[in-house]
Design an enzyme around this catalytic site. Structure first.
Site, short mmCIF file in Angstrom:
data_model
loop_
_atom_site.label_atom_id
_atom_site.label_comp_id
_atom_site.label_asym_id
_atom_site.label_seq_id
_atom_site.Cartn_x
_atom_site.Cartn_y
_atom_site.Cartn_z
CB ALA A 4 -0.92 0.00 1.21
CD GLN B 56 7.14 7.66 5.73
OE1 GLN B 56 7.40 8.76 6.20
NE2 GLN B 56 7.88 7.10 4.78
CG ASN B 57 6.48 3.60 8.26
OD1 ASN B 57 6.56 3.04 7.16
ND2 ASN B 57 7.45 4.34 8.76
NE ARG B 58 -1.53 1.60 5.77
CZ ARG B 58 -0.95 2.06 4.67
NH1 ARG B 58 -0.06 3.04 4.74
NH2 ARG B 58 -1.25 1.57 3.49
CG LEU B 59 3.46 4.46 12.99
CD1 LEU B 59 4.89 4.81 13.36
CD2 LEU B 59 2.88 3.46 13.99
#
Length: 254
Positions: free
Chosen positions: A27, A225-228
């Protein structure tokens, strides 16, 4: 590849880790913005939503920021149903959508359970808003004001459709195309057209109108970013002595 052949066996995956138009399965990252407590209205999720909605409109990147998913659930089963609708009004009390509340699935759900939710997804801005609260019908007078703004065809359609009811082929139909049930709907429309022929001021149907979601919680989500992701939720507190509702504001873990 992210997509699998439609001929995959019963135990195989037809779709696995899709990522937009890309087939690599990873993703895209959310990198456009960040959200901190100081960015938010400290006391009102309604004002904060209005700010974000206006930003979505001004951006020119979100075609229809009023589009949202209305979810309801039936009791005692707890079975959830959802559908895309348009937000049509926002006021100090809450979020208003319009629909059929006579024969629709949402009407059946709300008859047993007044709780509902709205979810807005503005992909171009990497933003999401979730609203949870109790739903209540608007008055006929309020609904009429909005109903009058609709094009005539949509007003006729509101009267004609028995929303979510099964449409069956008309017996004895003769035509170039086989009737799959559409003729029944078209017949209802013709009946309504005849009923209101020559009339421009069409009354709002008793079974149709506005539904206000009075929020108990509103979450604002900004992709990171990075799903954080950045997530903040407003929760309604008990009313003060003068009847004013206050809100708590907390950051949530992604």
């Amino acid at each position: 590849m992210a997509l699998h052949s439609a001929k995959a066996n019963a135990n195989g995956k037809l779709i696995f880790a899709p990522a937009g138009k890309e087939a690599h399965g990873q993703a895209e990252q959310f990198t456009k913005s960040a959200l901190t407590r100081s960015d938010l209205d400290q006391t009102s999720p309604i004002r904060q939503f209005h700010d974000w909605f206006a930003a979505a409109q001004r951006s020119g990147l979100v075609a229809h920021p009023e589009t949202c998913c209305l979810s309801t659930a039936s009791l005692p089963s707890g079975r959830v149903s959802a559908r895309m609708v348009y937000l049509k009004e926002l006021d100090a009390q809450g979020f208003v959508v319009y629909s059929n509340f006579g024969t629709s699935k949402k009407a059946q759900d709300l008859a047993t359970n007044p709780w509902a939710s709205l979810t807005f997804w503005w992909e171009a801005l990497e933003r999401q808003v979730r609203v949870e609260g109790r739903a209540s019908r608007l008055s006929r007078e309020e609904s009429q004001k909005y109903f009058d703004t609709r094009v005539r065809g949509s007003r006729i359609g509101a009267w004609s459709s028995r929303q979510s009811q099964v449409l069956r082929p008309v017996e004895g139909h003769v035509g170039e195309e086989e009737d799959d049930g559409r003729k029944m709907l078209e017949g209802w429309v013709q009946e309504t057209e005849k009923r209101f022929e020559g009339e421009e001021n069409i009354p709002v149907p008793d079974f149709w109108g506005g539904l206000r979601i009075i929020p108990e919680s509103v979450e604002f989500w900004q992709g990171r970013q990075n799903r954080l992701h950045d997530r903040f939720v407003y929760d309604r507190k008990s009313a003060t002595e003068n009847g004013v509702h206050e809100w708590s504001l907390e950051r949530l873990s992604p």
